[in-house]
Design a protein around this motif. Structure first.
Motif, PDB file in Angstrom:
ATOM      1  N   PRO A   1     -96.960  -4.252 -74.432  1.00  7.04           N
ATOM      2  CA  PRO A   1     -97.806  -5.337 -73.924  1.00  7.04           C
ATOM      3  C   PRO A   1     -97.031  -6.616 -73.606  1.00  7.04           C
ATOM      4  O   PRO A   1     -97.485  -7.436 -72.831  1.00  7.04           O
ATOM      5  N   ASP A   2     -95.825  -6.795 -74.158  1.00  3.61           N
ATOM      6  CA  ASP A   2     -95.027  -7.999 -73.929  1.00  3.61           C
ATOM      7  C   ASP A   2     -93.579  -7.585 -73.711  1.00  3.61           C
ATOM      8  O   ASP A   2     -92.942  -7.035 -74.615  1.00  3.61           O
ATOM      9  N   LEU A   3     -93.054  -7.867 -72.530  1.00  4.21           N
ATOM     10  CA  LEU A   3     -91.697  -7.451 -72.173  1.00  4.21           C
ATOM     11  C   LEU A   3     -90.667  -8.572 -72.317  1.00  4.21           C
ATOM     12  O   LEU A   3     -89.505  -8.363 -72.006  1.00  4.21           O
ATOM     13  N   SER A   4     -91.070  -9.723 -72.802  1.00  7.70           N
ATOM     14  CA  SER A   4     -90.149 -10.866 -72.844  1.00  7.70           C
ATOM     15  C   SER A   4     -88.903 -10.583 -73.697  1.00  7.70           C
ATOM     16  O   SER A   4     -87.801 -10.971 -73.310  1.00  7.70           O
ATOM     17  N   ALA A   5     -89.043  -9.901 -74.807  1.00  9.06           N
ATOM     18  CA  ALA A   5     -87.879  -9.597 -75.656  1.00  9.06           C
ATOM     19  C   ALA A   5     -86.934  -8.626 -74.950  1.00  9.06           C
ATOM     20  O   ALA A   5     -85.708  -8.760 -75.056  1.00  9.06           O
ATOM     21  N   VAL A   6     -87.479  -7.674 -74.220  1.00 12.47           N
ATOM     22  CA  VAL A   6     -86.653  -6.708 -73.472  1.00 12.47           C
ATOM     23  C   VAL A   6     -85.884  -7.434 -72.376  1.00 12.47           C
ATOM     24  O   VAL A   6     -84.676  -7.244 -72.223  1.00 12.47           O
ATOM     25  N   LYS A   7     -86.568  -8.282 -71.626  1.00 16.87           N
ATOM     26  CA  LYS A   7     -85.915  -9.021 -70.544  1.00 16.87           C
ATOM     27  C   LYS A   7     -84.810  -9.928 -71.097  1.00 16.87           C
ATOM     28  O   LYS A   7     -83.723 -10.005 -70.530  1.00 16.87           O
ATOM     29  N   SER A   8     -85.067 -10.564 -72.218  1.00 15.74           N
ATOM     30  CA  SER A   8     -84.070 -11.417 -72.854  1.00 15.74           C
ATOM     31  C   SER A   8     -82.866 -10.592 -73.327  1.00 15.74           C
ATOM     32  O   SER A   8     -81.716 -10.964 -73.103  1.00 15.74           O
ATOM     33  N   LYS A   9     -83.139  -9.463 -73.963  1.00 21.11           N
ATOM     34  CA  LYS A   9     -82.069  -8.588 -74.475  1.00 21.11           C
ATOM     35  C   LYS A   9     -81.115  -8.146 -73.367  1.00 21.11           C
ATOM     36  O   LYS A   9     -79.907  -8.070 -73.566  1.00 21.11           O
ATOM     37  N   TYR A  10     -81.656  -7.857 -72.186  1.00 26.42           N
ATOM     38  CA  TYR A  10     -80.840  -7.344 -71.089  1.00 26.42           C
ATOM     39  C   TYR A  10     -80.406  -8.415 -70.095  1.00 26.42           C
ATOM     40  O   TYR A  10     -79.870  -8.103 -69.037  1.00 26.42           O
ATOM     41  N   GLY A  11     -80.619  -9.694 -70.425  1.00 26.81           N
ATOM     42  CA  GLY A  11     -80.101 -10.786 -69.618  1.00 26.81           C
ATOM     43  C   GLY A  11     -80.814 -11.024 -68.304  1.00 26.81           C
ATOM     44  O   GLY A  11     -80.209 -11.523 -67.356  1.00 26.81           O
ATOM     45  N   VAL A  12     -82.093 -10.693 -68.251  1.00 27.32           N
ATOM     46  CA  VAL A  12     -82.864 -10.898 -67.023  1.00 27.32           C
ATOM     47  C   VAL A  12     -83.439 -12.313 -67.063  1.00 27.32           C
ATOM     48  O   VAL A  12     -84.389 -12.587 -67.788  1.00 27.32           O
ATOM     49  N   LYS A  13     -82.839 -13.198 -66.284  1.00 30.37           N
ATOM     50  CA  LYS A  13     -83.286 -14.597 -66.229  1.00 30.37           C
ATOM     51  C   LYS A  13     -84.665 -14.678 -65.571  1.00 30.37           C
ATOM     52  O   LYS A  13     -85.052 -13.813 -64.798  1.00 30.37           O
ATOM     53  N   GLN A  14     -85.390 -15.753 -65.855  1.00 26.10           N
ATOM     54  CA  GLN A  14     -86.760 -15.905 -65.369  1.00 26.10           C
ATOM     55  C   GLN A  14     -86.868 -15.787 -63.851  1.00 26.10           C
ATOM     56  O   GLN A  14     -87.793 -15.175 -63.334  1.00 26.10           O
ATOM     57  N   GLU A  15     -85.913 -16.336 -63.113  1.00 25.60           N
ATOM     58  CA  GLU A  15     -85.991 -16.305 -61.653  1.00 25.60           C
ATOM     59  C   GLU A  15     -85.791 -14.899 -61.069  1.00 25.60           C
ATOM     60  O   GLU A  15     -86.069 -14.661 -59.891  1.00 25.60           O
TER      61      GLU A  15
END
Length: 178
Positions: A91-105
């Motif tokens: 339900p929340d992918l923010s930790a995954v995106k942070s772990k793999y270095g996916v910046k907000q933009e």
């Protein structure tokens, strides 16, 4: 009161079974295996993560929201183009995106990992194959947002979009345009 809870539970289970049946239509059900695992300790959700894997191809793990239809369509695109997909509904992918270095933009609605790379958003399968063959010194590929006409976002309208490389420092370059 107990009878009402039991009836409610039966309705919920019937609805869940129907939803699972619809999800399995994304790909041939014979080529997929499901394993239900409990959510990680300390997460806000009590819903289990669902892993789905197809039988053959290049292994790729896709993290997505369980209710996202375009993510399911992108997964089908991957499966049709030689990938063995493992799905992690979250339900929340923010930790995954942070772990793999996916910046907000660079962010989109799903994140995937394949080999040593991260794939963010509706990246075409042929470009993932190209990246794996070329082995560039990058963290991964991204299609920011959800551009109309990209894999999983097909429809009546189509827009031009860039497929970007990115590194852990946040630098990007254009890898391809569609």
């Amino acid at each position: 009161m107990t009878r009402m809870r039991t009836n409610g539970l039966i309705i919920v289970l019937a609805f869940a079974a129907g939803a699972c049946t619809k999800q399995s239509n994304v790909s041939d059900a014979d080529d997929r295996a499901k394993v239900i695992e409990p959510a990680a300790p300390g997460t806000a959700s009590t819903a289990p993560a669902v892993k789905v894997a197809s039988a053959s191809g290049v292994p790729i793990k896709v993290y997505k929201d369980p209710n996202c239809g375009c993510c399911k369509a992108w997964i089908q695109h991957l499966e049709q183009n030689g990938f063995k997909v493992e799905v992690m509904d979250m339900p929340d992918l923010s930790a995954v995106k942070s772990k793999y270095g996916v910046k907000q933009e660079l962010q989109a609605c799903h994140t995937a990992t394949v080999g040593d790379y991260t794939v963010e958003g509706h990246v075409p399968a042929d470009l993932i194959h190209r990246m794996l063959k070329e082995k560039p010194a990058i963290a991964g590929l991204a299609v920011p947002g959800m551009p109309a006409g990209s894999p999983g976002m097909e429809g009546a309208t189509r827009e031009r979009y860039d497929i970007l490389t990115f590194d852990r420092a946040g630098r990007t370059t254009v890898y391809a345009q569609r």
